[in-house]
Structures are given as structure tokens and as C-alpha cells.
Design a protein around this motif. Sequence first.
Motif, short mmCIF file in Angstrom:
data_model
loop_
_atom_site.label_atom_id
_atom_site.label_comp_id
_atom_site.label_asym_id
_atom_site.label_seq_id
_atom_site.Cartn_x
_atom_site.Cartn_y
_atom_site.Cartn_z
N ARG A 37 0.81 -1.22 0.00
CA ARG A 37 0.00 0.00 0.00
C ARG A 37 0.85 1.28 0.00
O ARG A 37 0.33 2.36 0.19
CB ARG A 37 -0.95 -0.01 1.18
N GLY A 38 2.17 1.12 -0.18
CA GLY A 38 3.03 2.29 -0.35
C GLY A 38 3.82 2.74 0.85
O GLY A 38 4.59 3.70 0.75
N GLY A 39 3.66 2.08 1.99
CA GLY A 39 4.45 2.46 3.16
C GLY A 39 5.89 2.00 3.01
O GLY A 39 6.17 0.97 2.40
N VAL A 40 6.82 2.78 3.54
CA VAL A 40 8.23 2.39 3.56
C VAL A 40 8.46 1.69 4.89
O VAL A 40 8.71 2.33 5.91
CB VAL A 40 9.14 3.63 3.39
N VAL A 41 8.32 0.38 4.88
CA VAL A 41 8.29 -0.41 6.11
C VAL A 41 9.68 -0.50 6.73
O VAL A 41 10.65 -0.87 6.07
CB VAL A 41 7.73 -1.82 5.84
#
Length: 96
Positions: A37-41
Motif C-alpha cells: 500500500r506504499g508504506g516504507v516499512v
Amino acid sequence: MLVTSLCTGTILLAAAGLTAGRPCTTHHGAKAELAKRGGVVKDARVVDDGDLVTAAGIVSGLDLALHLVRRELSADLAVAIENVLEYQARGTVWVR
């Protein structure tokens, strides 16, 4: 405005577009979904990106709360709260 989330609550923030391109974390079982979903984990219990602060699994909520007390009020108060709770914050907080 400060936005925080704990555990898979970060997926709700991602659904609203609030984590896109930003460092964040969630429960280990949902990290792939957060990245999708686009988060920089980040592999951290707490991730502080200024106005967005996220925490991993449910017990990380204590670390999140203590980090915010330390950040917004004082380290002395955070230590005093740790003593009352008989809990010591774990791990390094990832801060941008």
C-alpha cells in the motif's frame, strides 16, 4: 497534527493514503500489506516520522506511549512512568 497507530491500525492509515512514501511499521504479519500500500516499512518497534508515529505489535504500544512522553514532555517523566509500570522500553526508536 500528530497521527499515531498501533499494530495493524497502520493498514487503516495506509488505506487513507497517510503512509504512502513514508517510513512506518506494523505487526509483522501485515508488513507485506503495508509495503504493498506504499508504506516504507521499517523493522522497528516504533517509527517516528515527525507527524506520523507508528508502532509494531500490540505490546509495542507501551513503547509508542513512552516514546511520545519522552519526545513531547521529558525523558525524566518517561523513566518515572517506566518505573511505575515496571516496564522498560525495548529497542531503538527509528526516527527520521
